[in-house]
Design an enzyme around this catalytic site. Structure first.
Site, PDB file in Angstrom:
ATOM      1  N   GLY A  56     -16.079  17.895 -53.342  1.00 31.94           N
ATOM      2  CA  GLY A  56     -15.658  17.140 -52.155  1.00 31.94           C
ATOM      3  C   GLY A  56     -14.864  15.882 -52.433  1.00 31.94           C
ATOM      4  N   TRP A  58     -11.704  15.500 -52.962  1.00 34.70           N
ATOM      5  CA  TRP A  58     -10.442  15.455 -52.198  1.00 34.70           C
ATOM      6  C   TRP A  58     -10.730  15.038 -50.754  1.00 34.70           C
ATOM      7  CZ3 TRP A  58      -5.825  19.230 -53.226  1.00 34.70           C
ATOM      8  CH2 TRP A  58      -5.440  19.091 -54.560  1.00 34.70           C
ATOM      9  N   ASP A  76     -15.810  25.802 -49.194  1.00 33.35           N
ATOM     10  CA  ASP A  76     -15.891  26.224 -50.591  1.00 33.35           C
ATOM     11  C   ASP A  76     -16.969  27.286 -50.735  1.00 33.35           C
ATOM     12  OD1 ASP A  76     -14.892  24.736 -53.417  1.00 33.35           O
ATOM     13  OD2 ASP A  76     -16.599  26.082 -53.604  1.00 33.35           O
ATOM     14  N   ASP A  92     -16.199  32.017 -48.385  1.00 31.40           N
ATOM     15  CA  ASP A  92     -15.163  32.483 -49.311  1.00 31.40           C
ATOM     16  C   ASP A  92     -13.827  32.472 -48.558  1.00 31.40           C
ATOM     17  OD1 ASP A  92     -13.439  33.919 -50.853  1.00 31.40           O
ATOM     18  OD2 ASP A  92     -14.900  35.461 -51.414  1.00 31.40           O
ATOM     19  N   ASP A 117      -7.149  23.404 -53.808  1.00 30.44           N
ATOM     20  CA  ASP A 117      -7.320  23.043 -55.221  1.00 30.44           C
ATOM     21  C   ASP A 117      -8.183  24.105 -55.892  1.00 30.44           C
ATOM     22  OD1 ASP A 117      -7.304  21.541 -57.541  1.00 30.44           O
ATOM     23  OD2 ASP A 117      -9.012  20.309 -56.957  1.00 30.44           O
ATOM     24  N   LYS A 157      -2.669  23.996 -55.816  1.00 31.83           N
ATOM     25  CA  LYS A 157      -2.664  24.014 -57.282  1.00 31.83           C
ATOM     26  C   LYS A 157      -2.195  25.406 -57.705  1.00 31.83           C
ATOM     27  CE  LYS A 157      -6.730  24.003 -59.529  1.00 31.83           C
ATOM     28  NZ  LYS A 157      -7.916  23.272 -59.919  1.00 31.83           N
TER      29      LYS A 157
HETATM   30  C1  SAM Z   1     -11.399  22.427 -58.934  1.00 34.06           C
HETATM   31  S1  SAM Z   1     -12.608  22.809 -57.798  1.00 34.06           S
HETATM   32  C2  SAM Z   1     -12.107  21.925 -56.418  1.00 34.06           C
HETATM   33  C3  SAM Z   1     -12.347  20.461 -56.524  1.00 34.06           C
HETATM   34  C4  SAM Z   1     -12.130  19.738 -55.237  1.00 34.06           C
HETATM   35  N1  SAM Z   1     -10.760  19.737 -54.842  1.00 34.06           N
HETATM   36  C5  SAM Z   1     -12.649  18.334 -55.293  1.00 34.06           C
HETATM   37  O1  SAM Z   1     -11.836  17.438 -55.182  1.00 34.06           O
HETATM   38  O2  SAM Z   1     -13.815  18.102 -55.440  1.00 34.06           O
HETATM   39  C6  SAM Z   1     -12.266  24.463 -57.418  1.00 34.06           C
HETATM   40  C7  SAM Z   1     -13.177  25.053 -56.391  1.00 34.06           C
HETATM   41  O3  SAM Z   1     -12.651  26.277 -55.943  1.00 34.06           O
HETATM   42  C8  SAM Z   1     -13.732  26.980 -55.416  1.00 34.06           C
HETATM   43  N2  SAM Z   1     -13.403  28.395 -55.166  1.00 34.06           N
HETATM   44  C9  SAM Z   1     -13.000  29.317 -56.043  1.00 34.06           C
HETATM   45  N3  SAM Z   1     -12.794  30.481 -55.428  1.00 34.06           N
HETATM   46  C10 SAM Z   1     -13.072  30.285 -54.118  1.00 34.06           C
HETATM   47  C11 SAM Z   1     -13.062  31.119 -52.975  1.00 34.06           C
HETATM   48  N4  SAM Z   1     -12.706  32.392 -53.060  1.00 34.06           N
HETATM   49  N5  SAM Z   1     -13.404  30.589 -51.794  1.00 34.06           N
HETATM   50  C12 SAM Z   1     -13.752  29.289 -51.697  1.00 34.06           C
HETATM   51  N6  SAM Z   1     -13.787  28.460 -52.751  1.00 34.06           N
HETATM   52  C13 SAM Z   1     -13.458  28.945 -53.938  1.00 34.06           C
HETATM   53  C14 SAM Z   1     -14.779  26.824 -56.474  1.00 34.06           C
HETATM   54  O4  SAM Z   1     -16.054  27.034 -55.956  1.00 34.06           O
HETATM   55  C15 SAM Z   1     -14.556  25.381 -56.898  1.00 34.06           C
HETATM   56  O5  SAM Z   1     -15.484  24.538 -56.289  1.00 34.06           O
END
Ligand code: SAM
Length: 822
Positions: A56, A58, A76, A92, A117, A157
């Protein structure tokens, strides 16, 4: 989220510490902060969707940067701890359920910005996530297309992958402006790039195949393992995981050197061979000749002995050697003329009867036309090839992501620009009606195109590519320096008009081939005239900027005889010393260049060549090469980034104790290399040498100790949240005491009570204040059996609970033991 282990080398970097300090949940927060600083999309957004938002950080940034009362919805796969003013849910993003949930939260609104992200949680507990990152990006784009308002922004990203260009193309179709960038907080080792897409076109109808990974990424070829790739980037070795190629089961391959020289595909020989031989069982004339050739030096022989260990530059030398050998053998090379090539290839050469004049003219015209179309075709081909190479290089990680998007800048180059005209000193000629001004580059290209296209093209491309890289780098550096200079001038209240900077003039002048008629002298006398003149004429008349005037007004300059010379003398001296090739400058331009040269050299050697003794955030310029603003401190404000390296600490200590002064720093910038003979040396060589010829400054024990202490203290400091809680507690205690004091004062002054009663009442009050709220018990649940790896409340547990694992218990016991021993 896929929580990263915080143990790897470099994981706990300054952004990690800053995040801890500022209370952000992840260091990723700085990526959004920096992206927003550069593109400013959050300030104008009222509704934001954050896809893949856990933990969280961002969203924390969004809350801070967006107007009060804005709607922020985050989603997420992992649960997100609540953030005030933010809606978050677990889902998802690739599912319809998530779409429906987003719709429910947004009601009839549209999002101004969609953030993404996401990174697939490969290898962790979330194996259900089978999408790879590029597919995840497409999915997020799908949501963005559905929820974004027209003109909205999509920030995502993307990883450097085979699908990267495809994705960029798709973004380009849907958004007005697409820019790929890498914020400074994104680790260099990470393949991630952020793409900011602005101005959503909101198409009425969109073919669903457009966003379907199957069709979107359909026609991707594996371009990585070409022979060219192996020679251009030999460091990238492809393992034969898929087994050997069909029909080719040899591991070690030797080829006679003559074959390499005679072959029309030298690259494939270099890529697929281990050794080039200079001898063979059967006597070979060409091999013997090659062996005896003076160009076949020991170095070349060593290269030929093991091709697999060679790098780019060695391959280049081998290709050059091949060219020399071909010339010696009379084989066609780029330099040999076309008729010779035709003869070599056994083409028939017809005897042509002499034509009458008109026929000859027509023939010439036709030939010219053909040449023109051929040239255009070649240019187009070249351009395409360049683009393709660039794409390949991006995919092979040969290009830093900052270089992406340079292409769009090149479009501007093709347009008529006053600045370019001025840079090339063409203004005068144009004013006089002379248009025959050619720059060296087009002339070279024209010459090149005249020459026949031989099989050595690849060899030349290697050269070209190096030069192109170098030129692009130089251009970026010049722009960057120009920007800094302009900013400094603006700070001084001066504005140099839109004319090119001195640096630009210097560099561009080298490229200009002027008319060789008598106009040379008079145009030189006048010097380059800016097309748009300085608005602040006074500054120019004086010849120095305010900053430079102040600088030269210092007492230390009074005794320096050279600086008291007249401007013209200065000019002559400058030219004599090391600006032999510099353009003749107007009076006004001489002094700023001297001061600029001094400061530039000093700062260059301090900050770049001596890279190590850097006080972070102090010597950095406002903006770096890619337009990223560095952490900047406003006047009187402390820099947000501290001294974090031992070298910087040493420098700071030396400066603080007076062992070194800023003047010393400038002095240190001059050494035996400062005025070395640079004539005829390629610039890339000088630049490279400059990087390695710097002295290693010793670091004292005290400095090393100080930085160690500092880091330890920083690590030992509680996080912001804890510090805030402690401060709140202290504040409340002080308040309670104050209240108590007031009450006991009132009681003491109460007239209707006896002294005993007063004492009892006050004692009662104190007793009450001393009483602590009963400690709420916390149930300890061991993460074992059914409780292993669970998320959320364990079954059958009520009230406060804490999940512990056996290792924690062991560690606690060990700590207690250690404490007892002490
Ligand atoms: C780098 S982190 C994001 C960090 C976030 N932007 C922050 O500032 O805290 C990547 C996130 O993508 C999520 N993720 C990956 N595949 C996903 C999906 N299919 N649906 C939702 N979230 C997903 C992962 O659970 C992970 O928490």
């Amino acid at each position: 989220m896929g929580f990263q282990k915080k143990t790897g080398k470099g994981r706990l970097d300054k952004y990690y510490r800053l995040a801890k300090e500022k209370g952000y949940r992840a260091r990723a927060a700085f990526k959004l902060l920096q992206l927003n600083k550069k593109y400013d999309f959050l300030g104008s957004s009222r509704v934001v969707i954050d896809l893949c938002a856990a933990p969280g950080s961002w969203m924390q940034v969004a809350v801070e940067a967006m107007p009060k009362g804005s709607l922020i919805v985050g989603v997420d796969l992992s649960p997100i701890k609540p953030i005030p003013g933010v809606i978050s849910f677990q889902s998802d993003i690739t599912t319809d359920k998530c779409r429906a949930e987003l719709r429910r939260h947004l009601k009839t609104w549209k999002a101004d910005t969609v953030l993404h992200d996401g990174a697939p949680n490969v290898g962790t507990a979330w194996i259900q996530d089978s999408f790879n990152q590029a597919e995840l990006v497409l999915q997020s784009l799908k949501l963005a297309v559905e929820f974004l308002v027209e003109g909205g922004t999509f920030v995502t990203k993307v990883f450097r992958s085979a699908q990267y260009n495809q994705l960029l193309w798709i973004f380009g179709q849907l958004f007005e402006k697409v820019e790929a960038t890498k914020p400074p907080s994104s680790r260099n080792v990470s393949a991630e790039i952020f793409v900011v897409c602005r101005g959503f076109k909101a198409p009425r109808h969109l073919d669903p195949r457009f966003l379907d990974p199957k069709t979107a990424f359909a026609d991707l070829k594996d371009t990585k393992n070409t022979d060219e790739a192996r020679v251009y980037k030999p460091e990238v070795k492809k393992r034969k995981r898929g087994g050997y190629e069909e029909g080719d089961y040899t591991l070690y391959r030797e080829v006679p050197a003559s074959e390499f020289v005679e072959s029309t595909d030298p690259i494939s020989i270099l890529a697929n061979t281990n050794r080039l031989l200079f001898s063979s069982l059967e006597p070979s004339l060409s091999l013997a000749a090659l062996d005896k050739m003076p160009a076949t030096t020991l170095e070349i022989r060593q290269y030929c002995a093991d091709l697999k260990v060679l790098g780019r530059s060695e391959f280049k030398k081998l290709l050059k050697w091949r060219m020399v050998a071909r010339e010696a053998f009379g084989l066609p090379t780029k330099k040999t003329s076309q008729p010779a090539t035709a003869q070599e290839e056994g083409e028939e050469i017809a005897e042509v009867e002499s034509m009458d004049d008109e026929l000859k003219l027509q023939e010439d015209l036709q030939a010219l036309k053909d040449k023109d179309t051929r040239q255009k075709k070649k240019e187009r081909k070249k351009e395409n090839l360049k683009k393709q190479k660039e794409i390949q290089r991006i995919q092979m990680h040969m290009i830093a992501p900052m270089e992406i998007g340079i292409e769009s800048a090149q479009v501007e180059k093709d347009m008529f620009q006053l600045r370019t005209l001025e840079k090339e000193k063409a203004a005068n000629q144009i004013a006089k009606g002379r248009m025959a001004i050619l720059s060296e580059r087009p002339k070279k290209e024209a010459l090149q195109d005249d020459e026949s296209e031989s099989e050595d093209e690849l060899n030349d491309r290697l050269e070209d590519e190096l030069d192109q890289h170098w030129n692009a780098y130089q251009e970026r550096r010049a722009n960057y320096e120009a920007k800094i200079k302009r900013r400094k001038q603006e700070e001084d209240g001066e504005w140099g008009g839109l004319s090119g900077t001195d640096e630009e003039k210097e560099s561009s002048d080298d490229d200009v081939v002027e008319e060789s008629d008598d106009s040379d002298s008079d145009s030189d006398d006048e010097g380059p005239k800016p097309l748009l003149t300085d608005l602040d004429g006074a500054g120019q008349d004086a010849g120095l900027s305010k900053r430079a005037t102040k600088f030269f007004d210092q007492d230390i300059f009074k005794d320096i005889p050279g600086l008291e010379q007249s401007d013209s003398e200065c000019q002559a001296e400058e030219e004599d010393e090391d600006m032999d090739d510099a353009p003749v400058l107007g009076k006004a331009e001489v002094k700023p260049i001297i001061s600029e040269k001094l400061t530039k050299r000093a700062s260059k050697r301090n900050s770049k060549e001596e890279a190590s003794p850097r006080v972070d955030g102090e010597e950095d310029e406002d903006e770096n090469e890619d337009g990223w603003e560095n952490e900047k401190k406003s006047a009187g404000e402390k820099p947000s980034i501290d001294i974090i390296t031992a070298e910087a600490m040493q420098l700071a200590m030396d400066l603080a104790t007076g062992k070194r002064t800023t003047h010393d720093l400038t002095d240190e910038a001059f050494d035996k290399y400062a005025f070395r003979d640079r004539d005829g040396l390629p610039e890339w060589f000088l630049d490279d040498e400059g990087k390695h010829s710097n002295k290693q400054k010793p670091i004292t024990k005290a400095a090393a100790q100080a930085i160690k202490e500092k880091t330890r203290a920083l690590n030992a400091r509680p996080i912001k949240k804890v510090r805030e809680a402690q401060a709140r507690k202290k504040f409340k205690t002080a308040q309670r005491l104050e209240k108590l004091k007031k009450k006991s004062d009132l009681l003491a002054n109460e007239e209707g009570m006896t002294e005993k009663e007063k004492a009892e009442s006050i004692a009662k009050l104190i007793g009450k204040a001393k009483k602590k709220a009963p400690k709420r018990s916390v149930k300890v649940v061991v993460a074992r059996g059914a409780n292993r790896g669970i998320q959320g409340r364990p079954k059958g547990v009520k009230g406060r609970y804490k999940i512990v694992d056996s290792r924690m218990k062991k560690e606690m016991r060990a700590l207690k033991r250690i404490a007892k021993r002490k």
